[in-house]
Design a protein around this motif. Structure first.
Motif, PDB file in Angstrom:
ATOM      1  N   HIS A 332      53.156  35.081  42.794  1.00  0.00           N
ATOM      2  CA  HIS A 332      53.670  35.760  41.507  1.00  0.00           C
ATOM      3  C   HIS A 332      52.987  34.911  40.174  1.00  0.00           C
ATOM      4  CE1 HIS A 332      56.037  38.035  44.296  1.00  0.00           C
ATOM      5  NE2 HIS A 332      56.756  37.060  44.421  1.00  0.00           N
ATOM      6  N   TRP A 333      53.611  33.628  40.352  1.00  0.00           N
ATOM      7  CA  TRP A 333      52.848  32.937  39.229  1.00  0.00           C
ATOM      8  C   TRP A 333      51.263  32.914  39.157  1.00  0.00           C
ATOM      9  CZ3 TRP A 333      56.029  31.878  35.735  1.00  0.00           C
ATOM     10  CH2 TRP A 333      57.311  31.504  36.171  1.00  0.00           C
ATOM     11  N   ASP A 334      50.289  33.055  40.163  1.00  0.00           N
ATOM     12  CA  ASP A 334      49.316  33.309  40.113  1.00  0.00           C
ATOM     13  C   ASP A 334      48.534  34.483  39.389  1.00  0.00           C
ATOM     14  OD1 ASP A 334      48.625  30.974  41.886  1.00  0.00           O
ATOM     15  OD2 ASP A 334      48.200  32.316  43.645  1.00  0.00           O
ATOM     16  N   ARG A 335      49.502  35.493  39.517  1.00  0.00           N
ATOM     17  CA  ARG A 335      49.241  36.825  38.676  1.00  0.00           C
ATOM     18  C   ARG A 335      49.676  36.792  37.337  1.00  0.00           C
ATOM     19  NH1 ARG A 335      48.939  40.977  42.362  1.00  0.00           N
ATOM     20  NH2 ARG A 335      49.707  42.610  40.910  1.00  0.00           N
ATOM     21  N   ILE A 336      50.806  35.930  36.998  1.00  0.00           N
ATOM     22  CA  ILE A 336      51.404  35.685  35.513  1.00  0.00           C
ATOM     23  C   ILE A 336      50.319  35.088  34.750  1.00  0.00           C
ATOM     24  CG2 ILE A 336      52.985  34.926  34.051  1.00  0.00           C
ATOM     25  CD1 ILE A 336      53.972  37.385  35.902  1.00  0.00           C
ATOM     26  N   PHE A 337      49.506  34.053  35.320  1.00  0.00           N
ATOM     27  CA  PHE A 337      48.564  33.445  34.481  1.00  0.00           C
ATOM     28  C   PHE A 337      47.259  33.718  34.989  1.00  0.00           C
ATOM     29  CE2 PHE A 337      51.905  30.360  34.808  1.00  0.00           C
ATOM     30  CZ  PHE A 337      52.405  30.241  33.703  1.00  0.00           C
ATOM     31  N   TYR A 338      46.950  35.078  35.146  1.00  0.00           N
ATOM     32  CA  TYR A 338      45.539  35.338  35.410  1.00  0.00           C
ATOM     33  C   TYR A 338      44.887  36.261  34.301  1.00  0.00           C
ATOM     34  CZ  TYR A 338      41.920  37.803  38.187  1.00  0.00           C
ATOM     35  OH  TYR A 338      40.515  38.159  38.410  1.00  0.00           O
ATOM     36  N   TYR A 339      44.186  35.395  33.642  1.00  0.00           N
ATOM     37  CA  TYR A 339      43.430  36.150  32.458  1.00  0.00           C
ATOM     38  C   TYR A 339      41.968  35.924  32.660  1.00  0.00           C
ATOM     39  CZ  TYR A 339      48.083  36.103  29.911  1.00  0.00           C
ATOM     40  OH  TYR A 339      49.496  36.200  29.612  1.00  0.00           O
ATOM     41  N   GLU A 340      41.503  35.738  33.499  1.00  0.00           N
ATOM     42  CA  GLU A 340      39.981  35.397  33.848  1.00  0.00           C
ATOM     43  C   GLU A 340      39.023  36.476  33.549  1.00  0.00           C
ATOM     44  OE1 GLU A 340      42.359  33.777  35.764  1.00  0.00           O
ATOM     45  OE2 GLU A 340      41.731  31.989  35.928  1.00  0.00           O
ATOM     46  N   PRO A 341      39.881  38.076  33.819  1.00  0.00           N
ATOM     47  CA  PRO A 341      38.633  38.920  33.392  1.00  0.00           C
ATOM     48  C   PRO A 341      38.125  39.185  31.942  1.00  0.00           C
ATOM     49  CG  PRO A 341      40.692  39.734  34.909  1.00  0.00           C
ATOM     50  CD  PRO A 341      40.811  38.392  34.379  1.00  0.00           C
ATOM     51  N   TYR A 342      39.058  38.789  31.397  1.00  0.00           N
ATOM     52  CA  TYR A 342      38.652  38.702  29.664  1.00  0.00           C
ATOM     53  C   TYR A 342      37.666  37.705  29.627  1.00  0.00           C
ATOM     54  CZ  TYR A 342      38.605  38.397  24.608  1.00  0.00           C
ATOM     55  OH  TYR A 342      38.533  38.650  23.204  1.00  0.00           O
ATOM     56  N   ASP A 343      37.665  36.421  30.133  1.00  0.00           N
ATOM     57  CA  ASP A 343      36.829  35.370  30.126  1.00  0.00           C
ATOM     58  C   ASP A 343      35.016  35.975  30.354  1.00  0.00           C
ATOM     59  OD1 ASP A 343      38.771  34.002  29.056  1.00  0.00           O
ATOM     60  OD2 ASP A 343      39.250  33.047  30.833  1.00  0.00           O
ATOM     61  N   GLN A 344      35.321  36.772  31.515  1.00  0.00           N
ATOM     62  CA  GLN A 344      34.129  37.090  32.185  1.00  0.00           C
ATOM     63  C   GLN A 344      33.347  38.141  31.094  1.00  0.00           C
ATOM     64  OE1 GLN A 344      35.250  38.516  35.858  1.00  0.00           O
ATOM     65  NE2 GLN A 344      35.922  36.454  36.587  1.00  0.00           N
ATOM     66  N   LEU A 345      33.869  38.731  30.171  1.00  0.00           N
ATOM     67  CA  LEU A 345      33.310  39.678  29.335  1.00  0.00           C
ATOM     68  C   LEU A 345      32.233  39.037  28.344  1.00  0.00           C
ATOM     69  CD1 LEU A 345      36.380  41.718  28.087  1.00  0.00           C
ATOM     70  CD2 LEU A 345      34.843  42.174  29.999  1.00  0.00           C
ATOM     71  N   THR A 346      31.210  40.052  28.069  1.00  0.00           N
ATOM     72  CA  THR A 346      30.263  39.471  26.920  1.00  0.00           C
ATOM     73  C   THR A 346      30.779  39.594  25.683  1.00  0.00           C
ATOM     74  OG1 THR A 346      29.476  41.543  26.746  1.00  0.00           O
ATOM     75  CG2 THR A 346      28.375  40.268  28.453  1.00  0.00           C
ATOM     76  N   ASP A 347      30.349  38.865  24.617  1.00  0.00           N
ATOM     77  CA  ASP A 347      30.946  39.146  23.209  1.00  0.00           C
ATOM     78  C   ASP A 347      30.860  40.439  22.896  1.00  0.00           C
ATOM     79  OD1 ASP A 347      30.888  36.201  23.310  1.00  0.00           O
ATOM     80  OD2 ASP A 347      29.127  36.100  22.108  1.00  0.00           O
ATOM     81  N   ARG A 348      29.840  41.309  23.072  1.00  0.00           N
ATOM     82  CA  ARG A 348      30.072  42.670  23.060  1.00  0.00           C
ATOM     83  C   ARG A 348      31.031  43.278  23.345  1.00  0.00           C
ATOM     84  NH1 ARG A 348      30.472  46.639  19.369  1.00  0.00           N
ATOM     85  NH2 ARG A 348      29.591  48.683  20.247  1.00  0.00           N
ATOM     86  N   GLU A 349      31.485  43.168  24.819  1.00  0.00           N
ATOM     87  CA  GLU A 349      32.337  43.688  25.516  1.00  0.00           C
ATOM     88  C   GLU A 349      33.810  43.347  24.847  1.00  0.00           C
ATOM     89  OE1 GLU A 349      30.449  44.169  29.931  1.00  0.00           O
ATOM     90  OE2 GLU A 349      31.576  42.475  29.328  1.00  0.00           O
ATOM     91  N   LYS A 350      34.020  42.017  24.389  1.00  0.00           N
ATOM     92  CA  LYS A 350      35.162  41.570  23.856  1.00  0.00           C
ATOM     93  C   LYS A 350      35.276  42.479  22.590  1.00  0.00           C
ATOM     94  CE  LYS A 350      35.113  37.037  25.890  1.00  0.00           C
ATOM     95  NZ  LYS A 350      34.993  35.468  25.773  1.00  0.00           N
ATOM     96  N   GLU A 351      34.321  42.700  21.775  1.00  0.00           N
ATOM     97  CA  GLU A 351      34.449  43.579  20.585  1.00  0.00           C
ATOM     98  C   GLU A 351      35.080  44.935  20.882  1.00  0.00           C
ATOM     99  OE1 GLU A 351      30.667  43.674  18.864  1.00  0.00           O
ATOM    100  OE2 GLU A 351      30.818  41.467  18.134  1.00  0.00           O
TER     101      GLU A 351
END
Length: 587
Positions: A332-351
């Protein structure tokens, strides 16, 4: 006309249910008299708050409310002096996937009711444990198993959750959950349904007295509204109905049919392509058709806004470090702290993600101002903590333009009206006594819903502390799966063999569930693999997945003729080990 006729049927069944509702009978107590006086009462009806109010509770119901001097205090009642404090109805989370470790977290944050949007026998056992007083926790309301059509990945297909092939089958599946709301409070529709199948689900559910909430996929919000759906989960289908660019619309529809996860940034990213005029027209249609929306900003959108992410991680870490919550498992904690998908985005994708968030927020505000019914829920058990996530959701609703009063109503009266539970949601004579006493004014700042001084559920003051020895007497293993790292599977190796020893070998592994974090084990030795980027399947239920990996087997490992076992391992969160495939070195 379809919706009006259905509403009449539902109302008739509600009246017949009356006070015999099982929720109304929960934990009945004898000769319990409780009086709260001196606080400001925010009843949830939308009326002007009552200062220096008196609330009288007898057994598990409110019997009187009003200003001091106009309400009689029963002789012998226990009096709670709440001068300078504020009373609101108990909160409810409209979108929960119930797990056995959740009860204390809900109560500690004033969530006195939870709606499990995928229920079965075990959920009913959990509901009865709480109802009978054998376990502390919120009231549990239930939904049918998801009714859905053919998905590329066929998630969860089983005898209890078959793929719908016809309108007759859709109606039969709705009927198997029985009439009324005794066992199931709402019907849940899921991706990927044909429009006529969804219409059959809606018509049959309404005939039986239940409303329908849908997690939409290839069907957009406009189509769903026109066939009579009552509510939309995740705010799904809004972007699809509002994108003018036919290429982008077809991309999103295709990904939705594949199982694009609302929990990942790609779902939010496509909101960047919403056309303002089409969005305004959709708002008008949804309001006219009385379609309620559970936007679930906290899970689908806010997680991908850096300022919220940082604050929420810091807050969640305090719960992680609380020794009294040590019973919450690592999965459960693994999921709560799972934000990696955002870190894998390009700058354009983050925009695009940020633009998608802004567009979605604007749509929410317009929908609410136009009179649309907003339901408050978190998709609890996906990537958010029970209880606290609902307060974050209310804060995001206010950020989108709702008033604090309307945000509170989203988590109280709106949710219960959708559930057709007239005994809950507001603080009025005759209603069940679920309420919170707050130290600060939530109408001045919605964040003050967090300042909980006392939780009263069913007329009883609740213990809102955590207990390291908490045990759910009827627990079950963690079942929410398939959202982070999947279990990999190897289909074939290229090449399957070699005749050359003591030379580096480039090996391509083809299969399913192959991820950025995948490792290859060659003859017991772990090697770092590289995904073949051209085989990316965007986002399905995972983020991201590929069909091929490349790995270099060093010469030192190819030092003999014979067979070598090859497996792929995906790390936590979740993940797992693949089947073994044999590689040969032959002379």
């Amino acid at each position: 006309m379809l919706k009006n006729t259905a509403r009449s049927l539902c109302l008739g069944l509600t009246v017949m249910a009356g006070l015999s509702s099982p929720q109304a009978q929960e934990n009945l107590v004898g000769a319990n008299r409780l009086v709260i006086q001196g606080a400001t009462l925010i009843s949830g009806t939308g009326s002007t708050p009552v200062q220096n109010a008196v609330v009288v509770i007898e057994d598990n119901r409110i019997t009187a409310v009003g200003p001091a001097g106009q309400v009689s205090v029963p002789q012998g009642a226990e009096v709670i002096q709440a001068d300078g404090k504020f009373i609101i109805p108990g909160l409810s989370d409209m979108h929960v996937h119930w797990q056995g470790w959740m009860p204390e977290l809900f109560l500690a944050h004033g969530v006195t009711s939870a709606v499990d949007l995928e229920s079965g026998q075990w959920t009913h056992v959990q509901r009865d444990l709480i109802r009978d007083g054998r376990m502390r926790g919120p009231r549990i309301f239930t939904a049918t198993n998801s009714l859905y059509g053919r998905l590329v990945w066929n998630y969860g297909e089983s005898p209890s959750r078959p793929v719908l092939h016809s309108t007759d089958m859709a109606r039969r599946m709705v009927r198997r959950y029985g009439p009324g709301r005794e066992l199931y409070n709402v019907t849940k529709a899921y991706t990927e349904l044909a429009p006529d199948h969804l219409q059959a689900i809606v018509e049959e559910s309404h005939r039986l007295g239940r409303k329908v909430i849908g997690h939409l996929g290839g069907i957009d919000a406009r189509q769903a509204a026109r066939v009579g759906i009552d509510g939309i989960a995740h705010g799904a289908g809004i972007a699809l109905a509002s994108i003018a660019d036919p290429v982008k619309a077809e991309e999103l529809r295709t990904f939705a049919r594949m199982g694009i996860a609302v929990d990942f940034p790609m779902f939010l990213m496509y909101h960047a392509y919403m056309d303002p005029q089409k969005a305004d027209e959709l708002v008008e249609l949804l309001v006219a058709e009385d379609v309620a929306i559970e936007f679930e900003q906290v899970n689908t959108a806010g997680r991908w806004v850096p300022e919220y992410r940082d604050a929420w991680i810091a807050e969640d870490r305090k719960y992680f470090e609380d020794p009294n919550l040590s019973y919450i498992g690592s999965d459960h904690w693994d999921r709560i702290f799972y934000y990696e998908p955002y870190d894998q985005l390009t700058d354009r994708e983050k925009e695009l993600v940020q633009q998608g968030y802004d567009n979605r927020k604007e749509f929410l505000g317009k929908f609410a101002r136009a009179g649309g019914k907003v339901l408050a829920g978190c998709d609890t058990a996906s990537f958010v903590l029970p209880g606290i996530c609902l307060h974050r959701e209310l804060e995001l609703l206010v950020e989108a333009g709702m008033s604090p009063m309307h945000a509170i109503q989203a988590a109280t009266v709106n949710n219960f009206e959708f559930l057709q539970e007239p005994d809950l949601g507001t603080l009025e004579p005759g209603k069940l006594a679920d309420l919170l006493i707050l130290r600060e004014d939530p109408l001045a700042d919605i964040r003050n819903t967090r300042t909980i001084d006392m939780v009263i559920k069913n007329g009883q003051i609740q213990d809102t502390s955590y207990h390291s020895d908490f045990v759910n007497p009827e627990d079950r293993p963690f079942l929410v799966s398939g959202f982070i790292n999947p279990v990999p599977h190897i289909r074939v190796l290229y090449p399957m063999s070699t005749s050359q020893l003591n030379r580096d070998l480039k090996l391509v592994i083809e299969g399913t569930g192959l991820a950025d974090e995948s490792m290859v084990e060659f003859d017991g030795i772990t090697l770092k693999a590289t995904p073949v980027k051209s085989t990316l399947i965007k986002e399905m239920m995972f983020n991201p997945v590929y069909t091929q990996l490349e790995v270099t087997v060093p010469a030192r490992l190819l030092n003999r003729h014979g067979s070598y076992q090859v497996v792929v391992k995906n790390p936590k969160p979740q993940g797992g080990v693949s089947n073994a495939v044999t590689f040969f070195a032959a002379p």
